[in-house]
Design an enzyme around this catalytic site. Sequence first.
Site, PDB file in Angstrom:
ATOM      1  N   SER A  78       9.284 -11.262   3.314  1.00 22.01           N
ATOM      2  CA  SER A  78       7.907 -10.790   3.408  1.00 22.01           C
ATOM      3  C   SER A  78       7.830  -9.834   4.588  1.00 22.01           C
ATOM      4  O   SER A  78       8.841  -9.500   5.204  1.00 22.01           O
ATOM      5  CB  SER A  78       6.946 -11.959   3.568  1.00 22.01           C
ATOM      6  OG  SER A  78       7.320 -12.714   4.693  1.00 22.01           O
ATOM      7  N   GLU A 109       5.351   4.128   3.159  1.00 23.57           N
ATOM      8  CA  GLU A 109       5.022   3.953   1.743  1.00 23.57           C
ATOM      9  C   GLU A 109       3.670   3.278   1.632  1.00 23.57           C
ATOM     10  O   GLU A 109       3.271   2.559   2.543  1.00 23.57           O
ATOM     11  CB  GLU A 109       6.058   3.022   1.074  1.00 23.57           C
ATOM     12  CG  GLU A 109       7.495   3.436   1.277  1.00 23.57           C
ATOM     13  CD  GLU A 109       8.489   2.328   0.876  1.00 23.57           C
ATOM     14  OE1 GLU A 109       8.055   1.254   0.412  1.00 23.57           O
ATOM     15  OE2 GLU A 109       9.691   2.570   1.037  1.00 23.57           O
ATOM     16  N   LYS A 111       1.282   0.326   0.604  1.00 30.89           N
ATOM     17  CA  LYS A 111       1.494  -1.093   0.311  1.00 30.89           C
ATOM     18  C   LYS A 111       0.684  -1.423  -0.934  1.00 30.89           C
ATOM     19  O   LYS A 111      -0.548  -1.487  -0.907  1.00 30.89           O
ATOM     20  CB  LYS A 111       1.066  -1.974   1.482  1.00 30.89           C
ATOM     21  CG  LYS A 111       1.399  -3.447   1.232  1.00 30.89           C
ATOM     22  CD  LYS A 111       1.259  -4.275   2.488  1.00 30.89           C
ATOM     23  CE  LYS A 111       1.848  -5.666   2.338  1.00 30.89           C
ATOM     24  NZ  LYS A 111       1.387  -6.401   1.167  1.00 30.89           N
ATOM     25  N   ASP A 113      -0.945  -3.321  -4.036  1.00 33.66           N
ATOM     26  CA  ASP A 113      -1.549  -4.649  -4.133  1.00 33.66           C
ATOM     27  C   ASP A 113      -1.311  -5.235  -5.518  1.00 33.66           C
ATOM     28  O   ASP A 113      -2.193  -5.273  -6.360  1.00 33.66           O
ATOM     29  CB  ASP A 113      -3.040  -4.546  -3.826  1.00 33.66           C
ATOM     30  CG  ASP A 113      -3.647  -5.899  -3.508  1.00 33.66           C
ATOM     31  OD1 ASP A 113      -2.880  -6.884  -3.420  1.00 33.66           O
ATOM     32  OD2 ASP A 113      -4.873  -5.975  -3.362  1.00 33.66           O
ATOM     33  N   ARG A 132       8.777 -13.365  -7.311  1.00 38.42           N
ATOM     34  CA  ARG A 132       9.296 -13.628  -5.974  1.00 38.42           C
ATOM     35  C   ARG A 132       9.460 -15.131  -5.712  1.00 38.42           C
ATOM     36  O   ARG A 132      10.425 -15.553  -5.071  1.00 38.42           O
ATOM     37  CB  ARG A 132       8.339 -13.011  -4.951  1.00 38.42           C
ATOM     38  CG  ARG A 132       8.716 -13.286  -3.520  1.00 38.42           C
ATOM     39  CD  ARG A 132       7.848 -12.478  -2.582  1.00 38.42           C
ATOM     40  NE  ARG A 132       8.246 -12.667  -1.213  1.00 38.42           N
ATOM     41  CZ  ARG A 132       7.849 -13.688  -0.457  1.00 38.42           C
ATOM     42  NH1 ARG A 132       7.034 -14.588  -0.947  1.00 38.42           N
ATOM     43  NH2 ARG A 132       8.287 -13.806   0.775  1.00 38.42           N
ATOM     44  N   TYR A 221      10.428  -0.071  -4.660  1.00 33.75           N
ATOM     45  CA  TYR A 221      10.442   0.335  -3.250  1.00 33.75           C
ATOM     46  C   TYR A 221      11.690  -0.123  -2.498  1.00 33.75           C
ATOM     47  O   TYR A 221      11.758   0.021  -1.275  1.00 33.75           O
ATOM     48  CB  TYR A 221       9.186  -0.148  -2.516  1.00 33.75           C
ATOM     49  CG  TYR A 221       8.848  -1.616  -2.727  1.00 33.75           C
ATOM     50  CD1 TYR A 221       9.687  -2.617  -2.258  1.00 33.75           C
ATOM     51  CD2 TYR A 221       7.683  -1.987  -3.365  1.00 33.75           C
ATOM     52  CE1 TYR A 221       9.384  -3.952  -2.444  1.00 33.75           C
ATOM     53  CE2 TYR A 221       7.358  -3.330  -3.547  1.00 33.75           C
ATOM     54  CZ  TYR A 221       8.209  -4.303  -3.091  1.00 33.75           C
ATOM     55  OH  TYR A 221       7.903  -5.620  -3.286  1.00 33.75           O
ATOM     56  N   LYS A 310      -2.080  -3.089   7.615  1.00 34.91           N
ATOM     57  CA  LYS A 310      -3.076  -3.403   6.589  1.00 34.91           C
ATOM     58  C   LYS A 310      -4.343  -2.585   6.773  1.00 34.91           C
ATOM     59  O   LYS A 310      -4.787  -2.336   7.896  1.00 34.91           O
ATOM     60  CB  LYS A 310      -3.446  -4.904   6.654  1.00 34.91           C
ATOM     61  CG  LYS A 310      -2.264  -5.847   6.450  1.00 34.91           C
ATOM     62  CD  LYS A 310      -1.771  -5.855   5.025  1.00 34.91           C
ATOM     63  CE  LYS A 310      -2.393  -6.850   4.137  1.00 34.91           C
ATOM     64  NZ  LYS A 310      -2.178  -8.227   4.220  1.00 34.91           N
ATOM     65  N   CYS A 403     -43.240 -10.250 -10.816  1.00 34.05           N
ATOM     66  CA  CYS A 403     -42.588  -9.386  -9.836  1.00 34.05           C
ATOM     67  C   CYS A 403     -42.747  -9.971  -8.436  1.00 34.05           C
ATOM     68  O   CYS A 403     -43.871 -10.274  -8.018  1.00 34.05           O
ATOM     69  CB  CYS A 403     -43.215  -7.994  -9.903  1.00 34.05           C
ATOM     70  SG  CYS A 403     -42.665  -6.901  -8.585  1.00 34.05           S
ATOM     71  N   CYS A 406     -45.206  -7.488  -6.432  1.00 32.08           N
ATOM     72  CA  CYS A 406     -46.618  -7.232  -6.763  1.00 32.08           C
ATOM     73  C   CYS A 406     -47.204  -8.247  -7.726  1.00 32.08           C
ATOM     74  O   CYS A 406     -48.357  -8.134  -8.107  1.00 32.08           O
ATOM     75  CB  CYS A 406     -46.772  -5.823  -7.324  1.00 32.08           C
ATOM     76  SG  CYS A 406     -46.227  -5.669  -9.040  1.00 32.08           S
ATOM     77  N   CYS A 421     -40.251  -4.881 -13.636  1.00 34.85           N
ATOM     78  CA  CYS A 421     -41.645  -5.108 -13.305  1.00 34.85           C
ATOM     79  C   CYS A 421     -42.467  -4.141 -14.142  1.00 34.85           C
ATOM     80  O   CYS A 421     -42.150  -2.962 -14.222  1.00 34.85           O
ATOM     81  CB  CYS A 421     -41.862  -4.844 -11.814  1.00 34.85           C
ATOM     82  SG  CYS A 421     -43.591  -4.628 -11.376  1.00 34.85           S
ATOM     83  N   CYS A 427     -47.300  -1.480  -8.293  1.00 32.52           N
ATOM     84  CA  CYS A 427     -46.294  -2.177  -7.498  1.00 32.52           C
ATOM     85  C   CYS A 427     -45.898  -1.358  -6.263  1.00 32.52           C
ATOM     86  O   CYS A 427     -45.461  -0.215  -6.388  1.00 32.52           O
ATOM     87  CB  CYS A 427     -45.064  -2.423  -8.367  1.00 32.52           C
ATOM     88  SG  CYS A 427     -43.767  -3.331  -7.529  1.00 32.52           S
TER      89      CYS A 427
END
Length: 664
Positions: A78, A109, A111, A113, A132, A221, A310, A403, A406, A421, A427
């Site tokens: 990691s 590079e 990262k 997700d 992994r 990668y 990050k 509402c 109002c 509404c 209103c």
Amino acid sequence: MQRRIEALRAEINSHDYQYYVLDDPQIPDAEYDRLFRELQELETAHPELLSPDSPTRRVGARPAAGFAEVHHGTPMLSLANAFDYQELVDFDRRVRELLGIEAVAYVAEPKLDGLAINLLYEAGRLRRGATRGDGEVGEDVSHNVRTIRSIPLTLRGSGWPRRLEVRGEVLLSHAGFAALNAAQRERGAKTFANPRNAAAGSLRQLDPGMTAERPLEIFCYGVGLVDGGPIGERQSDILRRLREWGLRVNSLTRGVIGATGCWKYYQEILAQRDSLPYDIDGVVYKVDELALQQRLGNVARAPRWALAHKFPAQEETTRVVGIDVQVGRTGKLTPVARLEPVFVGGVTVTNATLHNEQEVRRKDVHVGDRVVVRRAGDVIPEVVSVASKGKPRAPEFRMPDRCPVCDSHVVRIEGQADHRCTGGLFCPAQRREALWHFASRRALNIDGLGERVIAQLDEQGLVADPADLFSLTTEQFAALDRMGEKSASNLVQSLQRRRQTTLGRFLFALGIREVGEATAETLASEFGSLDALMAADVERLQAVPDVGPVVAEALRAFFAEPHNRAVIQRLREAGVHWPAPPPAAAHKPLAGKTVVLTGTLAGLTRDQARARLKALGAKVSSSVSKKTDWVVVGSEPGSKAQKAQQLGVETLDEAGLLELLGED
Ligand code: IVH
């Protein structure tokens, strides 16, 4: 036959590479499909020539006994994390000190997700794909990995080592994620909260047929075990070799020098984050030279030669302390989760939208739940999903029937997601919008009542609804910011004058949802009087041309709301009136006249001008002749303007046109 089959396989592999790896297709889909079908047919006719590496063999059988364990050739490590500039500088200093060098060359590079994957190639052929897991032992997901079209079943080129572990990230693009969720919704299956979860779920499918339908992608990668190497002296060499062998490497990868170079790269990629077609959660810096990597070694499970820098998280979890309902300026009701403050996407968030009641149901959000909140870029924060339910669980959220601003009735029109509404004229949440629309040119056409004036009238509590406009004095207007005595008096005069209007304009001015200018005119001529229209039921309304169920329901709801009726009553008391419509012939004051338009008008399009001239009986022609009555000349006119002069035809500017249309 074998030759043809091999040629087809090579050709299809090459098109897959162009399309999925280089993102640069060379032939139309139909042509590709033809090649593919030909290969399928030949293989069916000659089963003895089948090969597991054939592009037709991507979707195979599901594993009989679930996912088998896989021992990675070298551990999948990691990364150490940095969250700010200082941590990056510290990392670079440590590296320099340990190596005793001045400036370090890094490969930077994105990262990605997604999920880490380990691909094992033997003699250039894909043998296995594994997750992994704990870094030492993962799960065999070969049957799914083979369905990912950007992963070659056989490597291109030559010079590959006997055994090679390729490391990369499997992910779903935003488009792929949206398509997958749409398909899930269609078949009534559960939707995924984000692309990462969707990719993880897809990779761990037992049925490879299912995975094949999910548009997973890969970016490679790095490498793990290299048996028969080395394949380079630097990380940048490795990436280049992987590219040559047909593996997909991210194109944002770059060489940088020192902490300064890393920091520049970080900011550059962060700025692009929201426009990338897939999620990234930071950038990774790796010491480029492998010999230096070796000297640095690892601590615990992370290399000392690499750092994940990050980005601010776009998703965090927090608790919902309440669900409020906000009323937008057009009357839409939006449920908003009140949150325990949470730092996400670079700011502290205390509210997140839940969009509408359906969405609250779908995500099953209750007060007291812990939820995932997402804030990406400048998009308003939203509740993505429930992370854990509150105990005991609060009652289910329901939209109010009145509402919250109002107290007018709330409606939701059949087939539409939003609650609204109905007190549009009354209103306070909708006040500015209502006043602005009421005064606009196509409505009551009150000069000088723009957004800024309206905002001030609202702030100072001078108008609650459009009826109040007519009792404002010159002094009151003159006291507003940047309003002179003269404009104030013009405004009051305009208001007084515009109390006389037409029923069509008045109806349009009320700002009833779904009722545009054309519908308002139709209703006016159909019903002839406001009282008749207000008394009409939905059935009678739907008998009007162009009025369908949605418009009819909007009209009914608007006129049924007592608050609106009260404002209409007060408008009439303030002197707003419309003379009975003149006889049909008088409707067409321009009958028999011919008009030609040229150049650009500022206030209306050429089509609008043409339509309105025609409505008044005029003929709108495209060429000027002696018979032309007027040529309307906008900015940058064509030769028609000259022609008019030559023929002595009267020309009008935009103001002249408006006068002709009765809109001075
Ligand atoms: S290198 C020793 N490079 O991040 C190197 N990992 O936190 C180990 N990841 O499990 C990984 N993009 O899933 C590396 N460009 C990148 C990456 C990357 C995403 C993921 C990968 C890894 C995790 C480590």
